[in-house]
Design an enzyme around this catalytic site. Structure first.
Site, mmCIF file in Angstrom:
data_model
loop_
_atom_site.group_PDB
_atom_site.id
_atom_site.type_symbol
_atom_site.label_atom_id
_atom_site.label_comp_id
_atom_site.label_asym_id
_atom_site.label_seq_id
_atom_site.Cartn_x
_atom_site.Cartn_y
_atom_site.Cartn_z
ATOM 1 N N ALA A 233 36.939 40.272 46.137
ATOM 2 C CA ALA A 233 36.947 39.212 45.151
ATOM 3 C C ALA A 233 36.154 39.344 44.026
ATOM 4 O O ALA A 233 36.709 38.572 42.387
ATOM 5 C CB ALA A 233 35.505 37.838 45.852
ATOM 6 N N GLY A 237 38.031 35.431 39.844
ATOM 7 C CA GLY A 237 39.228 34.731 39.204
ATOM 8 C C GLY A 237 40.282 34.207 39.814
ATOM 9 O O GLY A 237 41.034 33.179 39.739
ATOM 10 N N LYS A 238 40.879 35.101 40.979
ATOM 11 C CA LYS A 238 41.288 34.438 42.123
ATOM 12 C C LYS A 238 41.652 33.502 43.185
ATOM 13 O O LYS A 238 41.722 32.822 43.522
ATOM 14 C CB LYS A 238 42.542 35.328 42.371
ATOM 15 C CG LYS A 238 43.616 37.163 41.289
ATOM 16 C CD LYS A 238 44.051 38.251 42.092
ATOM 17 C CE LYS A 238 44.521 38.620 40.986
ATOM 18 N NZ LYS A 238 43.687 39.694 40.207
ATOM 19 N N ASP A 256 32.817 40.758 48.399
ATOM 20 C CA ASP A 256 32.936 41.433 47.865
ATOM 21 C C ASP A 256 31.380 42.700 47.950
ATOM 22 O O ASP A 256 30.559 42.172 48.633
ATOM 23 C CB ASP A 256 32.688 41.291 46.056
ATOM 24 C CG ASP A 256 32.829 42.574 45.601
ATOM 25 O OD1 ASP A 256 34.571 42.553 45.089
ATOM 26 O OD2 ASP A 256 32.545 42.956 44.924
ATOM 27 N N ASP A 283 27.429 44.144 53.369
ATOM 28 C CA ASP A 283 26.745 45.337 52.665
ATOM 29 C C ASP A 283 26.547 46.055 54.262
ATOM 30 O O ASP A 283 26.257 47.284 54.310
ATOM 31 C CB ASP A 283 25.051 44.896 52.686
ATOM 32 C CG ASP A 283 24.904 43.577 53.712
ATOM 33 O OD1 ASP A 283 25.779 43.841 54.419
ATOM 34 O OD2 ASP A 283 23.957 42.483 53.935
ATOM 35 N N ASP A 301 43.031 42.324 46.858
ATOM 36 C CA ASP A 301 43.030 42.584 45.313
ATOM 37 C C ASP A 301 41.892 43.874 45.453
ATOM 38 O O ASP A 301 41.204 44.058 44.910
ATOM 39 C CB ASP A 301 42.394 41.264 44.401
ATOM 40 C CG ASP A 301 42.922 41.681 43.106
ATOM 41 O OD1 ASP A 301 43.774 42.334 42.721
ATOM 42 O OD2 ASP A 301 41.670 40.982 41.958
ATOM 43 N N CYS A 354 46.565 46.331 39.857
ATOM 44 C CA CYS A 354 47.253 45.719 38.275
ATOM 45 C C CYS A 354 47.792 46.874 37.757
ATOM 46 O O CYS A 354 46.620 47.223 36.956
ATOM 47 C CB CYS A 354 45.875 45.406 37.512
ATOM 48 S SG CYS A 354 44.663 45.730 37.832
#
Length: 404
Positions: A233, A237-238, A256, A283, A301, A354
């Site tokens: 994440a 943004g997404k 994340d 973690d 992503d 990307c």
């Protein structure tokens, strides 16, 4: 345009931090713009855009200026003189510009521009790899497009406003925008301006997000009431776009490995009025295992080379190295192998990067589908977004479904 000493010094200071101290360009420029409260929008725009310009064309300008890394301040002033000369600006009578060979600069520019790696100002290894993966004609067009300045695109937060309402509110502030066909929640700024100081931004009516990036959440086919996992994440943004598409109904679990990014996501979610997001810091492997077979949708992503977003992160091409890229590709496959297990039967997974390189995109999906973990999945569709055809960032998206 007249060059002002304090603005030029700011650019040189910024380039020193970016090139010699290896700091990230966006962070450096963010700090530079706070240097003098008396600077107006034109001053800040000059500092930001000039710094980015010289970072973008570092190799070409250094070759023309006949300087080599590490650059001392005299070297940087020579590169600045190259930039100004090629922009058609008159150099002031400062000691830094003494004996600048203006005609020679233009001649050397014409000479070096015949070689793509210099013309597009990229490392030789990257130029070779791009041509190998995309073919000469396609790579030549794409890398040229990735060296242009990115437009400012807003994503309207439909949890709080509509595209028409936001456009009208910004128009009242003399900020003109236009709709983009095939991008349902996007507004494009007609002129670059600092939108972060507006009340509309502070109230969470929009986020700045490239048009290509906005297509990723749409690709995920989310619906209100679903359980969705955004597995990488970051600052969200997404994730925020997914929340808007789900109308705040259902559950989004934002994962994340960096806890500080998830803190930023929480702050942005409050501003956006997105209430269905739960953050979980990865973690240990337990965090992932607890979600096995539990998600209707999973977004990966994936960390990538970032070649598709060079227009807004031009310093990335100087930080990339072949070994680092090899490690990234291994990480991408590992994420597919592990995180795909969170998808429930009949659920869907989107893998996105990307990057414009097939080795990070189609090849990763092909390898995954041939593996044991990928056996239960089928490819529904994929899409490669290239900057030279879309006018926006380069992206790749693949939609997979876990078969019953």
């Amino acid at each position: 345009m007249r060059l002002h000493r304090n603005l030029c010094f700011a650019v040189i200071d910024g380039l020193t931090q970016i090139f010699n101290d290896h700091q990230y360009a966006d962070k450096v420029i963010q700090q530079l713009l706070k240097r003098d409260k008396r600077w107006g929008s034109r001053d800040r725009s000059f500092v930001a855009e000039t710094t980015y310009d010289i970072v973008r064309w570092k190799r070409l300008y250094a070759e023309i200026a006949e300087v080599k890394e590490p650059f001392d301040r005299d070297n940087l002033w020579r590169m600045f003189a190259v930039w100004a000369t090629l922009k058609g600006l008159k150099l002031p009578d400062w000691k830094y510009f003494e004996n600048t060979p203006t005609r020679k600069i233009k001649g050397r520019f014409d000479e070096w521009s015949k070689i793509r790696a210099f013309r597009e100002s990229i490392p030789d290894w990257l130029d070779t790899m791009g041509e190998t993966e995309l073919g000469e004609a396609l790579w030549t067009k794409e890398i040229a497009a990735l060296n242009t300045q990115a437009d400012v695109i807003l994503r309207v937060n439909t949890l709080k406003t509509s595209k028409d309402q936001l456009q009208s509110e910004l128009f009242d502030l003399d900020i003109e925008t236009e709709f983009l066909k095939d991008y349902p929640n996007a507004l494009k700024l007609k002129e670059r301006t600092n939108v972060f100081t507006t009340e509309a931004f502070k109230n969470g009516y929009f986020e700045v997000q490239d048009a290509s990036s906005q297509l990723v959440a749409e690709f995920l086919n989310v619906k209100p009431g679903m359980r969705v996992v955004d597995a990488c994440a970051g600052a969200g943004g997404k994730t925020l776009h997914i929340a808007a598409l789900m109308e705040n109904k259902g559950q989004i679990i934002a994962l994340d490995i960096y806890a500080n990014k998830l803190q930023e996501l929480k702050r942005r979610a409050r501003r956006n009025g997105a209430h269905n997001i739960e953050t979980r810091h990865i973690d240990s492997t337990k965090v992932i295992k607890k979600l096995y077979d539990k998600a209707d949708r999973v977004l990966i992503d994936a960390p990538c080379s970032g070649l598709g977003v060079l227009r807004r992160n031009p310093d990335a091409k100087w930080k990339l190295e072949p070994q680092f890229l090899d490690n990234l590709k291994q990480t991408q496959q590992d994420l597919l192998q592990q995180y795909s297990r969170m998808v429930n039967v009949g659920g869907q997974l989107v893998y996105a990067t990307c990057s414009v390189l097939p080795s990070e995109n189609q090849n990763q999906i092909e390898a995954f589908l041939k593996s044991e973990s990928g056996a239960p999945f089928s490819l529904i569709k994929d899409q490669t977004l290239l900057a030279h055809t879309s006018g926006f960032d380069g992206f790749y998206m693949a939609l997979l479904e876990r078969k019953p």
